[in-house]
Design a protein around this motif. Structure first.
Motif: not given
Length: 269
Positions: A198-224
């Motif tokens: 989703n292009l729009t969700e990607a932009q909102t996720n970028r805003a979330l990344v920019a707002s954060a002091r630290r980032i914990a990515v959570v993804a199971d093996h099927s996402k690789w």
């Protein structure tokens, strides 16, 4: 009784989805024997999964939905996948959260599983663009009152995966500074990083990344190895990457070299 029936239906559909993912297709006759239920029950389950876009019904069974970089499954369809892995990831990721902190939680079912583990953390503020996460926190407020986390919902327009996105969400998120972002992803690769269809969700996720002091990515093996239409973060931006024991060895090597710290749920660190 109704709750038990709903749980059994959820378990059957998760079994069917895993079989479709593994084998590419399923037959009604086989599922009847494997699940120990009637032909009609299996067909109802397939109807439900087909409506959510998780499978495509064919004569006598169902097949995997054709996956493209722009295909975006719904929240309900994704929540039936890799339940045990998501629970393990959630337990590990929740341990990173400190009492009294401000935590942003993105859309996605794995991030939602983490949020469920945070409801008892004292003096927590949860910022989210996920409607299911917001519902979770609101329900906790009704149950435990002032002890529940404070909820800040971004606003925006909902995606098929129930994430609020768009200019309103981006504007709100851009005005905030959070201690930790719990960030899910549709797909993860070494080259593309974290992606979503989703292009729009990607932009909102970028805003979330920019707002954060630290980032914990959570993804199971099927996402690789999955690549969505639009990228929103490089692997190097993750302070932690939390995954499950099913993540292949080669992928672990790549992740360990790229991210701040690779955490594999269920294994000692």
């Amino acid at each position: 009784m109704a709750e038990q029936a709903a749980q059994l239906a959820h378990q059957r559909r998760a079994f069917i989805l895993e079989a479709v993912r593994r084998d590419g297709s399923v037959r009604v006759a086989d599922l009847v024997g494997q699940l120990g239920v009637s032909d009609m029950t299996v067909r109802r389950d397939l109807d439900t999964l087909a409506r959510s876009g998780a499978v495509e019904k064919v004569h006598g069974g169902a097949v995997a939905t054709a996956v493209t970089s722009g295909h975006e499954p719904g929240f309900d369809a994704k929540s039936d996948l890799e339940g045990a892995a998501k629970a393990a990831i959630a337990a590990t990721a929740a341990a990173l959260v400190e009492p009294g902190s401000v935590v942003a939680v993105s859309g996605g079912t794995t991030a939602h599983a983490v949020a469920a583990r945070l409801l008892g953390v004292p003096r927590l503020t949860i910022v989210t663009n996920s409607l299911p996460v917001a519902d979770l926190v609101r329900a906790a407020g009704r149950d435990v009152g002032a002890a529940a986390p404070t909820l800040l919902l971004t606003g925006g327009c909902p995606t098929p995966s129930a994430a609020l996105v768009g200019p309103l969400a981006d504007l709100v998120i851009g005005s905030l500074h959070v201690d930790l972002l719990v960030l899910g992803a549709h797909g993860v690769t070494e080259e593309a990083g974290l992606t979503t269809p989703n292009l729009t969700e990607a932009q909102t996720n970028r805003a979330l990344v920019a707002s954060a002091r630290r980032i914990a990515v959570v993804a199971d093996h099927s996402k690789w190895g999955v690549v969505g239409l639009s990228g929103f973060a490089a692997l190097q931006q993750a302070d932690w990457f939390v995954t499950d024991a099913g993540m292949p060895a080669a992928a672990r090597t790549v992740l360990a070299e790229a991210v701040g710290e690779l955490l594999v749920a269920g294994e000692e660190h």
